[in-house]
Design an enzyme around this catalytic site. Structure first.
Site: not given
Length: 459
Positions: A79, A82, A159
């Protein structure tokens, strides 16, 4: 109407050496719905679905890497990477990447799952060359600068905090851990605060180099596209980056395995102040390649897939105990999960759990009625078609199918498989799956005595 086809063509160089292999996987009507695939030197796969009647195209690149490919110390690296691929390349800054797509009114994003990652852009058909150039540049030319790693670390920690502030989201991570434990599939995709803080630019670069090889990638495009033109543009972009040098490379095969989940009766409770308690009661499900997945879809739909489903009617409509209640399945290459989620007031958790457990036990023992199965088949067929009404959904379907199954199935074939599910198949599957002893995950403000009762609920 589409039909399967295995026609293959090979382009050759002036020396007679094969340089690409192209197949028509599904043949549409008047060009619409035709799915083609080309394997380029270097093992890069390009799959397209042509829809001449639309004016948009969704272009994506799927990477065969997810959080299950991480070691414990690398949890969150997929992640993290990404995010970093949007931070700049040798050709473009982060602002250049976003501005290029914004300037033509397009949309660009990415998502990371446990077994794959996808980067995509949706644009007008005339802007497809730009989308291909930008997304391919991100995938092949990311710099992963130390300053960008440090800056994005804060974004990812925010996040993680945002997810932890949403117990309705966080409970799904807790359920994965309850069922799968401290394994790659049981860990959160985002990683933890500790693992994200420990990731260094060098470790992320090594992860990038290992997992973003062309043999592990699938390029997918759906909309008003010409397959040959897409292939030429993708090939030019990857060759310019030196990413197709290994002419003897072959695409990576889909994941496989036979991992069994033997969890039964596990309970994990996270005591947290909130207005609701969030509950998931579940059992081991099916791997995504299991032939019974069509019957599983029908069973899931009838149990908790809509307003007429058993769980919605019993928990919400008849008793008003929850606003949100549903069932769902998660299928991986070698195992799967089936869960029932409900969000309710903390003092009603016991009642909600009892109803859900009673319904699962009843369906396991007695099965669903013919009317419930018929209604679920119709609902599943309709939602399957309605869910493929835009180019983004079509790109997801063909890209994921190539990466995860190595094959394509037409919508008509999918509808036929769903329609062919029999009541006996659904009832047999219900006995096998729902007859297992469930496990439980709960997040909410729980009292000590209530926690003891929750353990008893799965005994």
């Amino acid at each position: 109407m589409t039909s399967r086809s295995s026609r293959t063509t090979a382009r050759t160089s002036s020396e007679g050496r094969a340089v690409a292999r192209t197949q028509t996987l599904l043949k549409g009507t008047n060009g619409a719905g035709t799915v083609r695939k080309t394997v380029l030197p270097g093992g890069l796969r390009v799959v397209t679905e042509t829809l001449p009647s639309v004016r948009s195209v969704t272009f994506g690149i799927w990477a065969n890497v997810g959080s299950r490919d991480e070691t414990p110390s690398l949890n969150g690296a997929t992640h993290y990477l990404e995010h970093l691929l949007f931070k700049g390349t040798r050709k473009r800054s982060a602002l250049d990447i976003s501005a290029a797509i914004d300037e033509v009114g397009g949309e660009m994003n990415a998502f990371t799952a446990k077994e794959y990652t996808c980067y995509y852009a949706r644009v007008l058909d005339t802007d497809l060359p730009l989308a291909i150039d930008v997304v391919c540049d991100m995938l092949t030319g990311s710099l992963i600068e130390p300053a960008d790693v440090d800056a994005e670390r804060g974004v990812i920690l925010e996040e993680i905090a945002m997810t932890e502030d949403d117990p309705g989201d966080c409970v799904h991570d807790l359920f994965a851990h309850t069922m799968l434990g401290d394994t790659p599939l049981g860990r959160p995709v985002l990683g933890s605060v500790d693992t994200v803080n420990a990731l260094t630019p060098e470790r992320i670069r090594r992860f990038y180099k290992k997992h973003y090889d062309p043999t592990r990638l699938v390029v997918a495009a759906a909309g008003n596209v010409d397959h040959a033109k897409v292939v030429r543009m993708v090939r030019a972009a990857f060759e310019k980056a030196g990413a197709l040098d290994r002419t003897d490379a072959v695409p990576m095969a889909p994941r496989d395995g036979s991992r069994a989940i033997r969890t039964a009766g596990r309970v994990e409770l996270l005591n947290r102040r909130s207005e609701q308690a969030h509950v998931i009661l579940g059992v081991p499900g099916l791997a995504r390649t299991d032939d019974r997945r069509w019957a599983m879809g029908v069973l899931n739909t009838a149990l908790g897939g809509g307003m007429s489903s058993r769980l919605f009617q019993e928990v919400r409509e008849k008793r008003g105990l929850a606003y949100s209640v549903y069932s769902y399945t998660s299928g991986y290459a070698d195992c799967g999960l089936f869960g029932v989620y409900a969000g309710c007031r903390p003092n009603q958790v016991d009642d909600v759990l009892k109803i859900c457990r009673d319904q699962l036990d009843q369906v396991a023992e007695e099965g669903l009625t013919d009317d419930e199965i018929r209604r679920a088949i119709g609902q599943l067929r309709g939602s399957t078609v309605l869910g493929l009404e835009d180019t983004g959904a079509l790109m997801n379907r063909i890209g994921k199918s190539e990466l995860c199954w190595g094959a394509q199935m037409s919508v008509d074939d999918m509808l036929a498989r769903i329609a062919a599910v029999t009541p006996d198949e659904v009832r047999e599957l219900a006995r096998d799956v729902l007859g297992q002893r469930p496990s439980l995950s709960v997040i909410g403000p729980l009292k000590d005595r209530q926690a003891d009762r929750l353990h008893d609920a799965v005994a």
